[in-house]
Design a protein around this motif. Structure first.
Motif, mmCIF file in Angstrom:
data_model
loop_
_atom_site.group_PDB
_atom_site.id
_atom_site.type_symbol
_atom_site.label_atom_id
_atom_site.label_comp_id
_atom_site.label_asym_id
_atom_site.label_seq_id
_atom_site.Cartn_x
_atom_site.Cartn_y
_atom_site.Cartn_z
ATOM 1 N N ILE A 1 -8.967 -52.504 -95.115
ATOM 2 C CA ILE A 1 -10.214 -51.917 -94.314
ATOM 3 C C ILE A 1 -10.510 -53.312 -93.460
ATOM 4 C CG2 ILE A 1 -10.720 -50.658 -96.285
ATOM 5 C CD1 ILE A 1 -13.212 -52.461 -96.673
ATOM 6 N N LEU A 2 -10.063 -54.265 -93.669
ATOM 7 C CA LEU A 2 -10.479 -55.435 -92.761
ATOM 8 C C LEU A 2 -10.020 -55.483 -91.471
ATOM 9 C CD1 LEU A 2 -10.411 -58.135 -95.426
ATOM 10 C CD2 LEU A 2 -12.492 -57.152 -94.656
ATOM 11 N N PRO A 3 -10.533 -55.632 -90.288
ATOM 12 C CA PRO A 3 -9.824 -56.092 -89.194
ATOM 13 C C PRO A 3 -9.048 -57.003 -89.324
ATOM 14 C CG PRO A 3 -12.270 -55.607 -88.790
ATOM 15 C CD PRO A 3 -12.010 -55.773 -90.137
ATOM 16 N N PRO A 4 -7.686 -57.324 -88.720
ATOM 17 C CA PRO A 4 -6.912 -58.253 -89.012
ATOM 18 C C PRO A 4 -7.198 -59.588 -88.684
ATOM 19 C CG PRO A 4 -5.752 -56.609 -87.685
ATOM 20 C CD PRO A 4 -7.472 -56.137 -87.676
ATOM 21 N N ASP A 5 -8.219 -59.954 -87.783
ATOM 22 C CA ASP A 5 -8.782 -61.214 -87.755
ATOM 23 C C ASP A 5 -9.570 -61.803 -88.787
ATOM 24 O OD1 ASP A 5 -10.531 -59.646 -86.707
ATOM 25 O OD2 ASP A 5 -11.761 -61.127 -85.905
ATOM 26 N N LEU A 6 -10.361 -60.656 -89.430
ATOM 27 C CA LEU A 6 -11.055 -61.128 -90.609
ATOM 28 C C LEU A 6 -10.340 -61.336 -91.813
ATOM 29 C CD1 LEU A 6 -14.327 -58.998 -89.994
ATOM 30 C CD2 LEU A 6 -13.913 -61.258 -89.460
ATOM 31 N N LYS A 7 -9.252 -60.580 -91.884
ATOM 32 C CA LYS A 7 -8.316 -60.508 -93.086
ATOM 33 C C LYS A 7 -7.690 -61.847 -92.965
ATOM 34 C CE LYS A 7 -4.472 -58.118 -95.549
ATOM 35 N NZ LYS A 7 -3.337 -57.223 -95.391
ATOM 36 N N THR A 8 -7.106 -62.518 -92.052
ATOM 37 C CA THR A 8 -6.778 -63.773 -91.823
ATOM 38 C C THR A 8 -7.771 -64.848 -92.289
ATOM 39 O OG1 THR A 8 -5.195 -62.921 -89.968
ATOM 40 C CG2 THR A 8 -5.452 -65.219 -89.996
ATOM 41 N N LEU A 9 -8.833 -64.592 -91.677
ATOM 42 C CA LEU A 9 -9.892 -65.582 -92.247
ATOM 43 C C LEU A 9 -10.067 -65.575 -93.769
ATOM 44 C CD1 LEU A 9 -12.945 -65.509 -89.910
ATOM 45 C CD2 LEU A 9 -11.483 -67.469 -90.128
ATOM 46 N N TYR A 10 -10.084 -64.461 -94.171
ATOM 47 C CA TYR A 10 -10.362 -64.402 -95.783
ATOM 48 C C TYR A 10 -9.198 -65.061 -96.567
ATOM 49 C CZ TYR A 10 -10.770 -62.889 -100.455
ATOM 50 O OH TYR A 10 -10.798 -62.909 -101.682
ATOM 51 N N SER B 1 -4.209 -43.329 -97.697
ATOM 52 C CA SER B 1 -4.415 -44.467 -96.932
ATOM 53 C C SER B 1 -5.024 -45.633 -97.333
ATOM 54 C CB SER B 1 -4.966 -43.883 -95.361
ATOM 55 O OG SER B 1 -6.366 -43.317 -96.000
ATOM 56 N N ILE B 2 -5.439 -45.406 -98.616
ATOM 57 C CA ILE B 2 -5.859 -46.524 -99.269
ATOM 58 C C ILE B 2 -4.807 -47.376 -100.253
ATOM 59 C CG2 ILE B 2 -7.838 -47.109 -101.080
ATOM 60 C CD1 ILE B 2 -8.812 -46.094 -98.329
ATOM 61 N N GLY C 1 -17.427 -47.424 -88.701
ATOM 62 C CA GLY C 1 -18.408 -46.863 -89.712
ATOM 63 C C GLY C 1 -17.887 -46.887 -91.232
ATOM 64 N N GLN C 2 -16.477 -46.898 -91.433
ATOM 65 C CA GLN C 2 -16.121 -47.048 -92.936
ATOM 66 C C GLN C 2 -16.184 -48.737 -93.197
ATOM 67 O OE1 GLN C 2 -13.998 -46.081 -90.017
ATOM 68 N NE2 GLN C 2 -12.486 -47.636 -89.849
ATOM 69 N N ALA C 3 -15.924 -49.299 -92.301
ATOM 70 C CA ALA C 3 -15.793 -50.618 -92.954
ATOM 71 C C ALA C 3 -17.191 -51.224 -93.054
ATOM 72 C CB ALA C 3 -15.361 -51.531 -91.692
ATOM 73 N N ALA C 4 -18.507 -50.748 -92.120
ATOM 74 C CA ALA C 4 -19.733 -51.057 -92.440
ATOM 75 C C ALA C 4 -20.343 -50.554 -93.736
ATOM 76 C CB ALA C 4 -20.508 -50.509 -91.099
ATOM 77 N N TRP C 5 -19.898 -49.302 -94.045
ATOM 78 C CA TRP C 5 -20.317 -48.457 -95.194
ATOM 79 C C TRP C 5 -19.720 -49.334 -96.438
ATOM 80 C CZ3 TRP C 5 -17.985 -46.244 -99.346
ATOM 81 C CH2 TRP C 5 -18.994 -45.527 -100.324
#
Length: 442
Positions: free
Chosen positions: A303-312, A385-386, A335-339
Motif C-alpha cells: 500500500i506504500l508509495p514506492p519512495d516511502l517503502k524505500t525509506l521504511y 491485490s493484498i 484514499g486507501q492509503a490515508a484510511w
C-alpha cells in the motif's frame, strides 16, 4: 474493535500487478469484474460489502444504492455522514411499535441498522478523540444485540477467561435450529442433537458481528452451530483454545456440539490467524482460510508509495514517519492509503506509522505451518491485490493436506465480498466431502 476491514478497502488498488493483469479480452479498460458504484475504489468496495449483506438481512439494496449515490467520492466526512443518516433512519424503523409483532421485522431491521453504523465507523479513526469512535460502536453493538435476540434460537454474548487468566475473550454463540431438510430425510430415526460447529475469527481485530452475515447465517441454515470470537488485540491460539474449551466443557453447549466436527475458519487477515491457531490447537477436524496468508508484511507493504517503502525498508523511520504524516495532513495520500494509515495506527495503538509496519512483520506462518495436521481449505481470489500469490504458498507448504480453490470472476474480490452465496456453497460442499464420515451419521 475492528481492523480486519483495514484489508478490504485496499483490495482494489489500481496500481497492483494483479489488477493490471485482469483486463478483459474484449479490451474493456475497466479492470474490475463488477459495475463500480464509486470512482473511489475504497468506497466502492464498502458498497459491495453492504450490498452483499442484503442476502442475510443485514442491509436493503435500495438504501445502500442511495448512499452510494449521495457520497462524495474520496470525501471521508461525506461517507460517514451518509451512513450515519441511513443507520439512524433504519434504527427509527426498528423502534416503530407497529413492527414489534413480527420477529423477522425486528431482526432484519436491527441487523441492518447495526451494519450501517459499522459502515459509518470506517473513516473516523484519524482523530483518536473523535467521539464517533465510541458512539458508533455502542450503537452498532446495541442494535446487533437486539437482532440476535430475535433469532429462532437467540444468540448469546459470552465473556470467556483465557487459560492463563490474564485476559478475556469476547464471543457470540449461535445454536442451529433443527434443520427441517435433514429431519425429513431421516424422519424415522431420532434427530441427532450434536451438530457440527464453526469457530469463526475475523481479520485484523475486526468486528465479529460482520461474521454473522458472511458465514454464520448460511451455516445456521445448513444445521451448523457457530461461535465467533474477538480477543485482546490480535487473536492467536491463546484466544482460540479458550473458545474450544468452552464448547466442549459447558454442559448446555457441549450437549449440542459434535466434538469430532469442529471447524476453524479465519476470514481475511484471520486466514493467517486461523492457520497459526491450528498449528497449536489439535481439536479441529478441518480449517478454512479465506484467504491464505503467508506473510502479512509483504502484503501490507504494497500500500506504500514506492519512495516511502524505500525509506521504511532502509530503516529511516523518523523520516518515513514525518513524510507520510505530512502527506496525510496535506491530503496528498490516496484514499486507501490515508484510511489504512489512520485505521492501522488506531487499531495497533501506535501513533507511529513505522511502528505499525514493524509490528505487522511479526505475522507470518512459515515457522509453524508444518505443525498443521488436518485438512485445510485455502481460498484464493482472481482479483486478490493484498496478498497475491500467498494462498499458493500456503497450499505448497501444506501439500496434500490443503485444497486450494480460486474464486474467479465476480466472486474474485478479496474474501469474495459481494458473492457470499458462491463462497458459502463452495465451503459447505468442501466440508461435506471432507467430513463425509461424520456426515453419514445424520
Amino acid at each position: 474493535m475492528k481492523l480486519a476491514t483495514y484489508i478490504y478497502p485496499l483490495l482494489q488498488v489500481a496500481t497492483s500487478a494483479s489488477c493490471r493483469s485482469i483486463a478483459r479480452a474484449d479490451n474493456n479498460p475497466n479492470p474490475y469484474p463488477t459495475f463500480q458504484l464509486s470512482n473511489d475504489s475504497t468506497f466502492n468496495f464498502n458498497f459491495v460489502i453492504a450490498l452483499g449483506n442484503a442476502l442475510t438481512g443485514g442491509s436493503d439494496i435500495g438504501p445502500v444504492l442511495g448512499v452510494a449515490k449521495d457520497v462524495i467520492p474520496g470525501d471521508f466526512n461525506s461517507y460517514v455522514h451518509e451512513w450515519i443518516k441511513l443507520a439512524n433512519q433504519t434504527k427509527a424503523q426498528a423502534e416503530a411499535p407497529e413492527n414489534a409483532f413480527d420477529p423477522v421485522n425486528v431482526r432484519d431491521t436491527w441487523f441492518s441498522a447495526s451494519h450501517y453504523f459499522r459502515r459509518a465507523d470506517e473513516y473516523v479513526h484519524q482523530n483518536w478523540s473523535n467521539p464517533l469512535l465510541t458512539t458508533l460502536w455502542d450503537q452498532q453493538t446495541a442494535a446487533f444485540d437486539k437482532a440476535i435476540a430475535a433469532l429462532p434460537i437467540p444468540g448469546r454474548r459470552l465473556t470467556l477467561p483465557s487459560k492463563e487468566g490474564d485476559f478475556l475473550v469476547e464471543a457470540i454463540w449461535y445454536e442451529a435450529p433443527p434443520p427441517a431438510a435433514l429431519e425429513s430425510k431421516h424422519r424415522e430415526r431420532p434427530r441427532q442433537q450434536k451438530r457440527p460447529t464453526l469457530v469463526l475469527g475475523n481479520g485484523f481485530d475486526a468486528a465479529q458481528e460482520d461474521l454473522y452475515h458472511y458465514f454464520v447465517a448460511p451455516a445456521l441454515a445448513r444445521g451448523w452451530n457457530c461461535i465467533t470470537y474477538e480477543g485482546p488485540g490480535q487473536p492467536t491460539e491463546r484466544v482460540v483454545t479458550p473458545v474450544v474449551d468452552y464448547l466442549l466443557a459447558t454442559p448446555e453447549i457441549s450437549d449440542v456440539v459434535d466434538a469430532d466436527r469442529l471447524v476453524l475458519l479465519g476470514n481475511s487477515f484471520g486466514g493467517y490467524l486461523a492457520a497459526r491457531a491450528a498449528a497449536f490447537e489439535p481439536r479441529f477436524a478441518a480449517v478454512i482460510l479465506i484467504g491464505g496468508v503467508w506473510d502479512v508484511y509483504l502484503g501490507f507493504a504494497g500500500i506504500l508509495p514506492p519512495d516511502l517503502k524505500t525509506l521504511y525498508e532502509a530503516g529511516e523511520y523518523a523520516e518515513f514517519d514525518r513524510e507520510i504524516l505530512s502527506r496525510r495532513a496535506a491530503g496528498e495520500l490516496p484514499g486507501q492509503a490515508a484510511w489504512g494509515l489512520d485505521y492501522g495506527r488506531w487499531a495497533m495503538r501506535t501513533k507511529s506509522p513505522s511502528e505499525f509496519f514493524t509490528k505487522i512483520k511479526e505475522y507470518h506462518i512459515g515457522d509453524v505451518v508444518d505443525k498443521i495436521k488436518v485438512p485445510v481449505f485455502v481460498g484464493d481470489a482472481e482479483y486478490e491485490s493484498i496478498f497475491p500469490g500467498q494462498p499458493q504458498q500456503v497450499k505448497g507448504a501444506l501439500g496434500d493436506l490443503a485444497t486450494l480453490h480460486i474464486f474467479n470472476g465476480t466472486a474474485g474480490y478479496h474474501c469474495q465480498s459481494g458473492a457470499i452465496q458462491e463462497m458459502t456453497r463452495t465451503l459447505h460442499a468442501w466440508l461435506h466431502k471432507t467430513l463425509s464420515t461424520a456426515n453419514d451419521r445424520w
